[in-house]
Scaffold this motif. Structure first.
Motif, PDB file in Angstrom:
ATOM      1  N   THR A 117       0.828  -1.205   0.000  1.00 12.33           N
ATOM      2  CA  THR A 117       0.000   0.000   0.000  1.00 12.33           C
ATOM      3  C   THR A 117       0.860   1.252   0.000  1.00 12.33           C
ATOM      4  OG1 THR A 117      -1.718  -1.199   1.200  1.00 12.33           O
ATOM      5  CG2 THR A 117      -1.858   1.208   1.202  1.00 12.33           C
ATOM      6  N   ALA A 118       1.904   1.253   0.811  1.00  9.25           N
ATOM      7  CA  ALA A 118       2.808   2.404   0.868  1.00  9.25           C
ATOM      8  C   ALA A 118       3.490   2.613  -0.482  1.00  9.25           C
ATOM      9  CB  ALA A 118       3.851   2.219   1.964  1.00  9.25           C
ATOM     10  N   ALA A 119       3.907   1.538  -1.135  1.00  5.29           N
ATOM     11  CA  ALA A 119       4.564   1.655  -2.440  1.00  5.29           C
ATOM     12  C   ALA A 119       3.609   2.227  -3.484  1.00  5.29           C
ATOM     13  CB  ALA A 119       5.091   0.291  -2.886  1.00  5.29           C
ATOM     14  N   VAL A 120       2.373   1.757  -3.476  1.00  4.20           N
ATOM     15  CA  VAL A 120       1.374   2.284  -4.423  1.00  4.20           C
ATOM     16  C   VAL A 120       1.144   3.768  -4.153  1.00  4.20           C
ATOM     17  CG1 VAL A 120      -1.072   2.167  -5.073  1.00  4.20           C
ATOM     18  CG2 VAL A 120       0.267   0.071  -4.858  1.00  4.20           C
ATOM     19  N   LEU A 121       1.059   4.147  -2.882  1.00  2.00           N
ATOM     20  CA  LEU A 121       0.863   5.555  -2.545  1.00  2.00           C
ATOM     21  C   LEU A 121       2.046   6.409  -3.001  1.00  2.00           C
ATOM     22  CD1 LEU A 121      -0.747   5.386   1.004  1.00  2.00           C
ATOM     23  CD2 LEU A 121      -1.773   6.318  -1.066  1.00  2.00           C
ATOM     24  N   LYS A 153       3.846   9.816   9.191  1.00  2.00           N
ATOM     25  CA  LYS A 153       3.331   9.770  10.567  1.00  2.00           C
ATOM     26  C   LYS A 153       2.747   8.384  10.888  1.00  2.00           C
ATOM     27  CE  LYS A 153       3.343  12.875  13.016  1.00  2.00           C
ATOM     28  NZ  LYS A 153       4.352  13.261  14.004  1.00  2.00           N
ATOM     29  N   ASN A 154       2.046   7.801   9.942  1.00  2.00           N
ATOM     30  CA  ASN A 154       1.457   6.487  10.151  1.00  2.00           C
ATOM     31  C   ASN A 154       2.543   5.419  10.295  1.00  2.00           C
ATOM     32  OD1 ASN A 154      -0.978   5.000  10.455  1.00  2.00           O
ATOM     33  ND2 ASN A 154      -0.625   4.112   8.449  1.00  2.00           N
ATOM     34  N   THR A 155       3.590   5.528   9.495  1.00  2.92           N
ATOM     35  CA  THR A 155       4.699   4.581   9.590  1.00  2.92           C
ATOM     36  C   THR A 155       5.395   4.699  10.940  1.00  2.92           C
ATOM     37  OG1 THR A 155       5.005   4.642   7.190  1.00  2.92           O
ATOM     38  CG2 THR A 155       6.849   3.824   8.496  1.00  2.92           C
ATOM     39  N   GLN A 156       5.599   5.923  11.419  1.00  5.50           N
ATOM     40  CA  GLN A 156       6.196   6.115  12.740  1.00  5.50           C
ATOM     41  C   GLN A 156       5.328   5.493  13.829  1.00  5.50           C
ATOM     42  OE1 GLN A 156       6.632  10.431  12.806  1.00  5.50           O
ATOM     43  NE2 GLN A 156       8.845  10.150  12.973  1.00  5.50           N
TER      44      GLN A 156
END
Length: 151
Positions: free
Chosen positions: A10-14, A56-59
């Motif tokens: 999901t992060a990669a697509v974003l 922020k979500n990853t942190q």
């Protein structure tokens, strides 16, 4: 493991989306017209907000996982105590019992991040994501020694 793979995909697509939108925004601004520059700047805000949100979500996830690892090393990770119906739904009475137990534990030790972590897990098990996130944010703040606002 499945959750990590899903998160990274999901992060990669974003990130790809942010790059594409940012590229289009820059291309529009390069037209040099006042309208193009205004639209380009407005379109550039979307990926900037998205990158900030993703960071922020990853942190948050990394810090929550750190707390989970600490509790695991102490042998104190909470277990799912919620009874379920045959269809897999949470028995409401069971949820009320667990929440009452976790809330009482948290009220008895409001400065203990472990109590807030266990409360967050209970909320997450019951699919109450907003409350789970707030409780986990409090657990992280308490663990990090940051000031925690009173509710």
């Amino acid at each position: 493991m499945r959750a990590k793979i899903t998160y990274f995909l999901t992060a990669a697509v974003l990130v790809v989306f942010f790059v594409l939108v940012g590229g289009r925004a820059v291309a529009i601004m390069q037209l040099g017209t006042p309208l193009g520059i205004g639209l380009g700047l407005a379109a550039l805000i979307i990926p900037l907000i998205g990158v900030w949100f993703l960071w922020k979500n990853t942190q948050f996830v990394r810090k929550a996982n750190k707390l989970a690892a600490l509790l695991d090393s102490e042998g104190a990770l909470p277990v799912d105590e919620l009874r379920r119906t045959p269809s897999g739904r949470i028995d409401r009475d069971s949820a009320d019992e667990v929440f009452a137990k976790r809330r009482a534990e948290t009220e008895d030790s409001p400065g203990d991040w472990r109590c807030w972590f266990r409360l967050a897990i209970a909320y997450q098990d019951a699919r109450d994501t907003p409350r789970a996130r707030k409780a986990m944010q409090r657990a992280i703040a308490l663990h990090d020694g940051k000031p925690v606002p009173t509710a």
